[in-house]
Write a protein that holds these residues in place. Structure first.
Motif, PDB file in Angstrom:
ATOM      1  N   ASP A   1       0.819  -1.212   0.000  1.00 13.14           N
ATOM      2  CA  ASP A   1       0.000   0.000   0.000  1.00 13.14           C
ATOM      3  C   ASP A   1       0.855   1.267   0.000  1.00 13.14           C
ATOM      4  O   ASP A   1       0.333   2.368   0.161  1.00 13.14           O
ATOM      5  CB  ASP A   1      -0.950  -0.002   1.204  1.00 13.14           C
ATOM      6  N   ASN A   2       2.191   1.094  -0.193  1.00 16.30           N
ATOM      7  CA  ASN A   2       3.084   2.234  -0.022  1.00 16.30           C
ATOM      8  C   ASN A   2       4.094   2.387  -1.154  1.00 16.30           C
ATOM      9  O   ASN A   2       5.124   3.044  -0.990  1.00 16.30           O
ATOM     10  CB  ASN A   2       3.835   2.114   1.308  1.00 16.30           C
ATOM     11  N   THR A   3       3.833   1.763  -2.316  1.00 17.02           N
ATOM     12  CA  THR A   3       4.779   1.866  -3.426  1.00 17.02           C
ATOM     13  C   THR A   3       4.209   2.747  -4.534  1.00 17.02           C
ATOM     14  O   THR A   3       2.991   2.860  -4.697  1.00 17.02           O
ATOM     15  CB  THR A   3       5.103   0.479  -3.999  1.00 17.02           C
ATOM     16  N   SER A   4       5.104   3.349  -5.305  1.00 13.25           N
ATOM     17  CA  SER A   4       4.661   4.255  -6.368  1.00 13.25           C
ATOM     18  C   SER A   4       4.948   3.729  -7.762  1.00 13.25           C
ATOM     19  O   SER A   4       4.272   4.098  -8.717  1.00 13.25           O
ATOM     20  CB  SER A   4       5.329   5.625  -6.195  1.00 13.25           C
ATOM     21  N   VAL A   5       5.958   2.851  -7.913  1.00 15.94           N
ATOM     22  CA  VAL A   5       6.280   2.318  -9.235  1.00 15.94           C
ATOM     23  C   VAL A   5       5.135   1.465  -9.751  1.00 15.94           C
ATOM     24  O   VAL A   5       4.782   1.503 -10.931  1.00 15.94           O
ATOM     25  CB  VAL A   5       7.580   1.492  -9.178  1.00 15.94           C
ATOM     26  N   THR A   6       4.560   0.677  -8.864  1.00 18.12           N
ATOM     27  CA  THR A   6       3.420  -0.166  -9.193  1.00 18.12           C
ATOM     28  C   THR A   6       2.439  -0.104  -8.029  1.00 18.12           C
ATOM     29  O   THR A   6       2.806   0.260  -6.923  1.00 18.12           O
ATOM     30  CB  THR A   6       3.857  -1.620  -9.452  1.00 18.12           C
ATOM     31  N   GLY A   7       1.192  -0.447  -8.289  1.00 18.17           N
ATOM     32  CA  GLY A   7       0.187  -0.404  -7.231  1.00 18.17           C
ATOM     33  C   GLY A   7      -1.205  -0.270  -7.810  1.00 18.17           C
ATOM     34  O   GLY A   7      -1.391  -0.124  -9.022  1.00 18.17           O
ATOM     35  N   TRP A   8      -2.196  -0.322  -6.921  1.00 24.60           N
ATOM     36  CA  TRP A   8      -3.586  -0.210  -7.367  1.00 24.60           C
ATOM     37  C   TRP A   8      -3.836   1.112  -8.091  1.00 24.60           C
ATOM     38  O   TRP A   8      -4.695   1.206  -8.968  1.00 24.60           O
ATOM     39  CB  TRP A   8      -4.533  -0.339  -6.181  1.00 24.60           C
ATOM     40  N   GLN A   9      -3.070   2.147  -7.733  1.00 24.81           N
ATOM     41  CA  GLN A   9      -3.289   3.442  -8.363  1.00 24.81           C
ATOM     42  C   GLN A   9      -2.956   3.415  -9.850  1.00 24.81           C
ATOM     43  O   GLN A   9      -3.413   4.273 -10.612  1.00 24.81           O
ATOM     44  CB  GLN A   9      -2.457   4.527  -7.652  1.00 24.81           C
ATOM     45  N   HIS A  10      -2.164   2.421 -10.272  1.00 19.39           N
ATOM     46  CA  HIS A  10      -1.838   2.271 -11.693  1.00 19.39           C
ATOM     47  C   HIS A  10      -2.674   1.186 -12.361  1.00 19.39           C
ATOM     48  O   HIS A  10      -2.601   1.020 -13.591  1.00 19.39           O
ATOM     49  CB  HIS A  10      -0.355   1.928 -11.859  1.00 19.39           C
ATOM     50  N   GLY A  11      -3.428   0.398 -11.592  1.00 20.34           N
ATOM     51  CA  GLY A  11      -4.247  -0.668 -12.157  1.00 20.34           C
ATOM     52  C   GLY A  11      -3.492  -1.938 -12.486  1.00 20.34           C
ATOM     53  O   GLY A  11      -4.015  -2.815 -13.176  1.00 20.34           O
ATOM     54  N   PHE A  12      -2.256  -2.066 -12.013  1.00 16.75           N
ATOM     55  CA  PHE A  12      -1.431  -3.245 -12.263  1.00 16.75           C
ATOM     56  C   PHE A  12      -1.432  -3.657 -13.745  1.00 16.75           C
ATOM     57  O   PHE A  12      -1.890  -4.735 -14.115  1.00 16.75           O
ATOM     58  CB  PHE A  12      -1.859  -4.426 -11.381  1.00 16.75           C
ATOM     59  N   PRO A  13      -0.912  -2.810 -14.608  1.00 18.70           N
ATOM     60  CA  PRO A  13      -0.845  -3.148 -16.039  1.00 18.70           C
ATOM     61  C   PRO A  13       0.266  -4.165 -16.293  1.00 18.70           C
ATOM     62  O   PRO A  13       1.044  -4.505 -15.403  1.00 18.70           O
ATOM     63  CB  PRO A  13      -0.506  -1.803 -16.684  1.00 18.70           C
ATOM     64  N   ASP A  14       0.359  -4.617 -17.534  1.00 13.46           N
ATOM     65  CA  ASP A  14       1.460  -5.478 -17.924  1.00 13.46           C
ATOM     66  C   ASP A  14       2.747  -4.671 -18.021  1.00 13.46           C
ATOM     67  O   ASP A  14       2.760  -3.559 -18.562  1.00 13.46           O
ATOM     68  CB  ASP A  14       1.191  -6.138 -19.277  1.00 13.46           C
ATOM     69  N   ALA A  15       3.804  -5.251 -17.494  1.00 16.29           N
ATOM     70  CA  ALA A  15       5.149  -4.772 -17.781  1.00 16.29           C
ATOM     71  C   ALA A  15       5.699  -5.645 -18.907  1.00 16.29           C
ATOM     72  O   ALA A  15       5.159  -6.721 -19.186  1.00 16.29           O
ATOM     73  CB  ALA A  15       6.027  -4.879 -16.540  1.00 16.29           C
ATOM     74  N   LEU A  16       6.746  -5.178 -19.560  1.00 17.51           N
ATOM     75  CA  LEU A  16       7.311  -5.920 -20.677  1.00 17.51           C
ATOM     76  C   LEU A  16       8.445  -6.806 -20.158  1.00 17.51           C
ATOM     77  O   LEU A  16       9.445  -6.308 -19.628  1.00 17.51           O
ATOM     78  CB  LEU A  16       7.838  -4.968 -21.745  1.00 17.51           C
ATOM     79  N   ALA A  17       8.250  -8.126 -20.275  1.00 12.01           N
ATOM     80  CA  ALA A  17       9.282  -9.080 -19.888  1.00 12.01           C
ATOM     81  C   ALA A  17      10.077  -9.477 -21.125  1.00 12.01           C
ATOM     82  O   ALA A  17       9.493  -9.827 -22.153  1.00 12.01           O
ATOM     83  CB  ALA A  17       8.659 -10.307 -19.246  1.00 12.01           C
ATOM     84  N   ARG A  18      11.388  -9.410 -21.013  1.00 15.59           N
ATOM     85  CA  ARG A  18      12.252  -9.750 -22.139  1.00 15.59           C
ATOM     86  C   ARG A  18      13.041 -11.009 -21.810  1.00 15.59           C
ATOM     87  O   ARG A  18      13.646 -11.114 -20.736  1.00 15.59           O
ATOM     88  CB  ARG A  18      13.218  -8.592 -22.431  1.00 15.59           C
ATOM     89  N   ILE A  19      13.024 -11.964 -22.708  1.00 13.57           N
ATOM     90  CA  ILE A  19      13.715 -13.235 -22.514  1.00 13.57           C
ATOM     91  C   ILE A  19      15.185 -13.075 -22.854  1.00 13.57           C
ATOM     92  O   ILE A  19      15.541 -12.443 -23.855  1.00 13.57           O
ATOM     93  CB  ILE A  19      13.069 -14.326 -23.388  1.00 13.57           C
ATOM     94  N   ASP A  20      16.048 -13.627 -22.010  1.00 11.61           N
ATOM     95  CA  ASP A  20      17.479 -13.641 -22.298  1.00 11.61           C
ATOM     96  C   ASP A  20      17.811 -14.983 -22.940  1.00 11.61           C
ATOM     97  O   ASP A  20      17.864 -16.011 -22.267  1.00 11.61           O
ATOM     98  CB  ASP A  20      18.286 -13.468 -21.013  1.00 11.61           C
ATOM     99  N   PRO A  21      18.041 -15.007 -24.251  1.00 13.49           N
ATOM    100  CA  PRO A  21      18.256 -16.297 -24.935  1.00 13.49           C
ATOM    101  C   PRO A  21      19.513 -17.020 -24.490  1.00 13.49           C
ATOM    102  O   PRO A  21      19.629 -18.237 -24.660  1.00 13.49           O
ATOM    103  CB  PRO A  21      18.323 -15.904 -26.413  1.00 13.49           C
ATOM    104  N   ASP A  22      20.466 -16.280 -23.896  1.00 15.07           N
ATOM    105  CA  ASP A  22      21.704 -16.923 -23.447  1.00 15.07           C
ATOM    106  C   ASP A  22      21.502 -17.754 -22.182  1.00 15.07           C
ATOM    107  O   ASP A  22      22.413 -18.477 -21.766  1.00 15.07           O
ATOM    108  CB  ASP A  22      22.789 -15.868 -23.207  1.00 15.07           C
TER     109      ASP A  22
END
Length: 452
Positions: free
Chosen positions: A66-87
């Protein structure tokens, strides 16, 4: 071509793979992942895939902060972009040889997601590379093992786990003979999983083991470490064994460490070796150690990230409790091993087994290189015996909230890890502390229920 498949990805279709397992670290060092159909995986391997950013917005019990700003209910928990490391391609021997890849998070423009643990370590290593250094490391973990399943443990309501073996029996060949299948699976299947093990043995305590993961470059080592912790749990299920990397599960037994061995290389030579230096240490090595001694308390929540971490920091139980250094002295936080050009290294002994490997690695390297950048010197002699010479050195705080406050105010941590990461991680540790403050423990019930 930008969308050309990496050879490790291209090979999967040719091998007839139909599904792929992918995972990335959350803030606590827990791997969060999923299976992808081969068609989806091929697309994701070039453009990434959506992964709900709640993995950085909740704790280890999936309760949202309930105390973070990068992510939280205030942003609606959208998708972040996950990138695969092929190595990071490997196959999981205990999961029908399913192909497996690690990932990390990026912003929409491809820049590093600021609170992704793997990206945080990569930022530190990129700065090391600019300084002309390749960081070589090795993790060691101690962990307890129990004859439990998730169901039996839930039925016991968190009380009275059954250890895998009785008694205090470190380096026991006899105890290894009690569970040969589990030992063999750890050694052989981890090797096949690209997590090579240098050594595996019993430690002091009922059912406790220690592993040394083969030395490698720092990012590869952190990958190996997080995969070992997850893999050991998955292998254990086959034998009715539940591994626990909790820092200290019982007051009467030693805690579980997560020691990190380190050296710096220029691509050819071990730069910590100094044949003409004091105690066999190069001036660079001395400055690196001095940085870690100076900055231990500022990075402490990355070494001791949970409420339980601080139960391990008690006198007389092997875990170092002061920012001290010594020559091949296991009572010091920083054990200097100054020998041959090949073996000279630093062992940082203060982290617990409950660390997020990416973040603990980022912390030790950042602290050491801060010392190098600033030209710090070792101003105190090495401790001897049982921390003799450290009488005037302040011990570590005993609570997560104390170290979190120091971390939040640390200019060194902000310089190396970034303001956004420091603010976010500090908020998550403050949340953890508040959950502890609200909890009514069995200790309180036993102490006060009848008498007070």
């Amino acid at each position: 071509m930008a969308n050309q498949l990496h050879p490790n990805v291209e090979a999967l279709r040719k091998a007839g793979a139909t599904r792929v397992k992918v995972a990335a670290s959350d803030i606590d060092g827990i791997l969060r992942g999923k299976y992808l159909h081969i068609d989806k995986f091929e697309s994701a391997s070039t453009g990434g895939f959506g992964f709900c950013d709640v993995v950085f917005g909740w704790d280890s019990q999936d309760t949202t902060y309930d105390n973070t700003s990068v992510t939280g209910w205030q942003h609606g928990f959208p998708d972040a972009l996950a990138r695969i490391d092929p190595d990071t391609a490997r196959r999981v021997p205990w999961d029908d040889q399913v192909p497996f890849f690690l990932g990390e998070f990026v912003n929409a423009d491809g820049s590093p997601y600021p609170v992704c643990p793997r990206q945080t370590l990569k930022r530190v290593l990129a700065r090391a590379e600019k300084l002309g250094f390749e960081v070589m490391t090795g993790f060691e973990f101690e962990w307890f093992n129990f004859r439990e399943t998730p169901q039996s443990w839930a039925a016991k309501r968190g009380v009275g786990p059954e250890p895998l073996s009785p008694g205090m029996f470190g380096y026991s060949v006899l105890r290894m003979a009690d569970n040969p299948g589990f030992f063999k699976a750890l050694m052989d299947e981890m090797e096949a999983f690209r997590v090579p093990i240098e050594g595996l043995h019993t430690e002091t305590g009922p059912g406790v083991l220690e592993v040394a993961i083969a030395f490698s470059s720092a990012l590869e080592q952190a990958d190996r470490a997080i995969l070992f912790k997850t893999g050991a749990r998955e292998i254990g299920k086959r034998f009715g064994i539940m591994p626990s990397f909790m820092a200290k599960w019982s007051q009467q037994y030693p805690g579980c460490s997560g020691h990190i061995h380190q050296s710096l290389s220029d691509g050819k030579d071990n730069l910590f070796f100094g044949a003409e230096g004091r105690r066999g240490m190069s001036p660079l090595f001395e400055s690196y150690v001095a940085g870690q001694v100076a900055c231990l308390m500022e990075f402490a929540p990355l070494f001791w990230p949970t409420i339980n971490s601080y139960k391990r920091l008690v006198d007389g139980f092997w875990a170092p409790v002061k920012p001290t250094w010594g020559i091949d002295n296991r009572t010091a936080s920083f054990r200097v091993l100054a020998g041959s050009p090949r073996s000279t290294r630093l062992e940082t002994r203060c982290p617990g087994a409950d660390v997020n490997p990416y973040l603990a690695m980022a912390a030790v390297v950042a602290a050491g290189l801060h010392g190098v950048e600033q030209g710090l010197s070792l101003t105190t002699p090495p401790v001897t015996g049982t921390n003799q010479g450290a009488e005037a050195v302040a011990r570590a705080p005993r609570t997560l909230i104390e170290t979190t406050r120091a971390f939040r105010e640390s200019a060194v941590a902000r310089d190396w890890l970034g303001d956004t990461f420091v603010d976010h991680f500090a908020a998550t540790r403050e949340w953890e502390w508040r959950q502890w403050l609200d909890a009514v423990t069995d200790w309180e019930l036993k102490r006060y229920f009848e008498i007070i």
